[in-house]
Scaffold this active site. Sequence first.
Site, mmCIF file in Angstrom:
data_model
loop_
_atom_site.group_PDB
_atom_site.id
_atom_site.type_symbol
_atom_site.label_atom_id
_atom_site.label_comp_id
_atom_site.label_asym_id
_atom_site.label_seq_id
_atom_site.Cartn_x
_atom_site.Cartn_y
_atom_site.Cartn_z
ATOM 1 N N SER A 15 0.839 -1.206 0.000
ATOM 2 C CA SER A 15 0.000 0.000 0.000
ATOM 3 C C SER A 15 0.872 1.253 0.000
ATOM 4 O O SER A 15 2.008 1.232 0.498
ATOM 5 C CB SER A 15 -0.891 -0.010 1.248
ATOM 6 O OG SER A 15 -1.656 1.179 1.341
ATOM 7 N N TYR A 162 2.449 9.177 17.661
ATOM 8 C CA TYR A 162 3.051 9.039 16.333
ATOM 9 C C TYR A 162 4.413 9.732 16.286
ATOM 10 O O TYR A 162 5.407 9.169 15.803
ATOM 11 C CB TYR A 162 2.092 9.631 15.301
ATOM 12 C CG TYR A 162 2.502 9.460 13.870
ATOM 13 C CD1 TYR A 162 2.411 8.223 13.240
ATOM 14 C CD2 TYR A 162 2.965 10.541 13.120
ATOM 15 C CE1 TYR A 162 2.771 8.066 11.901
ATOM 16 C CE2 TYR A 162 3.317 10.400 11.792
ATOM 17 C CZ TYR A 162 3.226 9.160 11.186
ATOM 18 O OH TYR A 162 3.580 9.016 9.862
HETATM 19 N N1 LIG Z 1 1.419 9.212 3.728
HETATM 20 C C1 LIG Z 1 2.054 10.207 4.355
HETATM 21 O O1 LIG Z 1 1.789 11.376 4.162
HETATM 22 C C2 LIG Z 1 3.156 9.883 5.317
HETATM 23 C C3 LIG Z 1 3.858 10.953 5.875
HETATM 24 C C4 LIG Z 1 4.884 10.701 6.751
HETATM 25 C C5 LIG Z 1 5.211 9.400 7.051
HETATM 26 N N2 LIG Z 1 4.522 8.382 6.500
HETATM 27 C C6 LIG Z 1 4.918 7.027 6.860
HETATM 28 O O2 LIG Z 1 5.139 6.278 5.689
HETATM 29 C C7 LIG Z 1 4.837 4.908 5.943
HETATM 30 C C8 LIG Z 1 3.877 4.397 4.881
HETATM 31 O O3 LIG Z 1 2.688 5.143 4.990
HETATM 32 P P1 LIG Z 1 1.547 5.098 3.894
HETATM 33 O O4 LIG Z 1 1.006 6.467 3.821
HETATM 34 O O5 LIG Z 1 2.038 4.424 2.686
HETATM 35 O O6 LIG Z 1 0.458 4.225 4.670
HETATM 36 P P2 LIG Z 1 -0.460 2.984 4.221
HETATM 37 O O7 LIG Z 1 -1.481 2.843 5.283
HETATM 38 O O8 LIG Z 1 -0.896 3.134 2.789
HETATM 39 O O9 LIG Z 1 0.549 1.765 4.285
HETATM 40 C C9 LIG Z 1 1.005 1.256 5.499
HETATM 41 C C10 LIG Z 1 1.074 -0.241 5.369
HETATM 42 O O10 LIG Z 1 1.614 -0.757 6.590
HETATM 43 C C11 LIG Z 1 0.939 -1.968 6.861
HETATM 44 N N3 LIG Z 1 1.048 -2.302 8.286
HETATM 45 C C12 LIG Z 1 0.452 -1.685 9.342
HETATM 46 N N4 LIG Z 1 0.758 -2.324 10.489
HETATM 47 C C13 LIG Z 1 1.575 -3.357 10.145
HETATM 48 C C14 LIG Z 1 2.232 -4.373 10.888
HETATM 49 N N5 LIG Z 1 2.102 -4.469 12.226
HETATM 50 N N6 LIG Z 1 3.007 -5.256 10.210
HETATM 51 C C15 LIG Z 1 3.141 -5.183 8.869
HETATM 52 N N7 LIG Z 1 2.545 -4.247 8.113
HETATM 53 C C16 LIG Z 1 1.768 -3.345 8.750
HETATM 54 C C17 LIG Z 1 -0.500 -1.711 6.437
HETATM 55 O O11 LIG Z 1 -1.209 -2.925 6.238
HETATM 56 C C18 LIG Z 1 -0.298 -0.915 5.159
HETATM 57 O O12 LIG Z 1 -0.265 -1.757 4.018
HETATM 58 C C19 LIG Z 1 4.302 4.840 7.370
HETATM 59 O O13 LIG Z 1 5.352 4.477 8.246
HETATM 60 C C20 LIG Z 1 3.875 6.262 7.649
HETATM 61 O O14 LIG Z 1 3.904 6.560 9.020
HETATM 62 C C21 LIG Z 1 3.487 8.588 5.645
#
Ligand SMILES: NC(=O)c1ccc[n+]([C@@H]2O[C@H](COP(=O)([O-])OP(=O)(O)OC[C@H]3O[C@@H](n4cnc5c(N)ncnc54)[C@H](O)[C@@H]3O)[C@@H](O)[C@H]2O)c1
Length: 256
Positions: A15, A162
Amino acid sequence: MLPDSVRAIVTGGVSGLGLAVAHRIVADGGRVALLDVNDDKGAEAVEALGADRARYLRTDVTDEAGVATNLEAARAFLGGLNAAVNCAGILGAGRVLGREAPMPLETFSRTVMVNLVGSFNVAKAAAALMQHNAPGEDGERGAIVNTASVAAYEGQIGQAAYAASKGGVVGMTLPMARELARFGIRVNTIAPGIFWTPMVDGMPEAVQQSLSASIPFPSRLGRPEEFADLVAHLLTSRYLNGETIRLDGAVRLAPK
Ligand SMILES: NC(=O)c1ccc[n+]([C@@H]2O[C@H](COP(=O)([O-])OP(=O)(O)OC[C@H]3O[C@@H](n4cnc5c(N)ncnc54)[C@H](O)[C@@H]3O)[C@@H](O)[C@H]2O)c1
């Protein structure tokens, strides 16, 4: 390492940012194992990436034995393991003093468990395998990329859990890079600003607006492909080590 020699595990790889990373690695000629807990999206991702280049392994990043076992399985499928990209994460939003009651400790500890402890768990299991790789140029054996957040530096109200978890990811980057240097394993972290992914999609509209309103340039949310570009660079650029890079259009989050 060269882009087509990348043999990577990507947590959260089905994802958002992780999936974009998987697509980029495969497009560059590498192979990926996707470690996640979403079986439906895992099957879709493998279908899109091609079963010869990508495999989904159901893995909870907080499970110590499960991660170790699945990293072995990933290495067997990939034909080696020289890259680990930590993208699994959860939001864990909530005020310290919520409307009904103070934040349950479970909310705080679960967020730290997935985002910080999970990243460490995967990094150490990956390094344990990478240390045995034959050394490449400069003695390189592997590269690890973690995902923090700009909330590590300026977390908003409601992001105490977070921000603490992501601050921990930033904090462990340098000591880990220093320690693993003797094995030729690099460790870097990306601190993304606000990217358009399902995680952001699921936030209340008001939160999305407050997040995106103040991005100086370019004045839009980040694209997951732009995150994947930086991951690809961090995996292949050997002199980059022990660093956390903000990727955020110069955004600085307001208190709320
Ligand atoms: N999207 C943003 O704006 C943003 C900004 C800063 C940081 N991030 C970080 O980037 C990373 C990815 O975020 P994203 O936006 O793609 O989110 P997303 O929700 O699309 O993807 C996160 C994925 O992590 C998986 N996941 C959750 N818990 C899990 C576990 N215990 N074991 C294995 N997999 C697990 C979920 O199933 C999901 O597929 C995250 O660490 C998030 O904190 C995102």
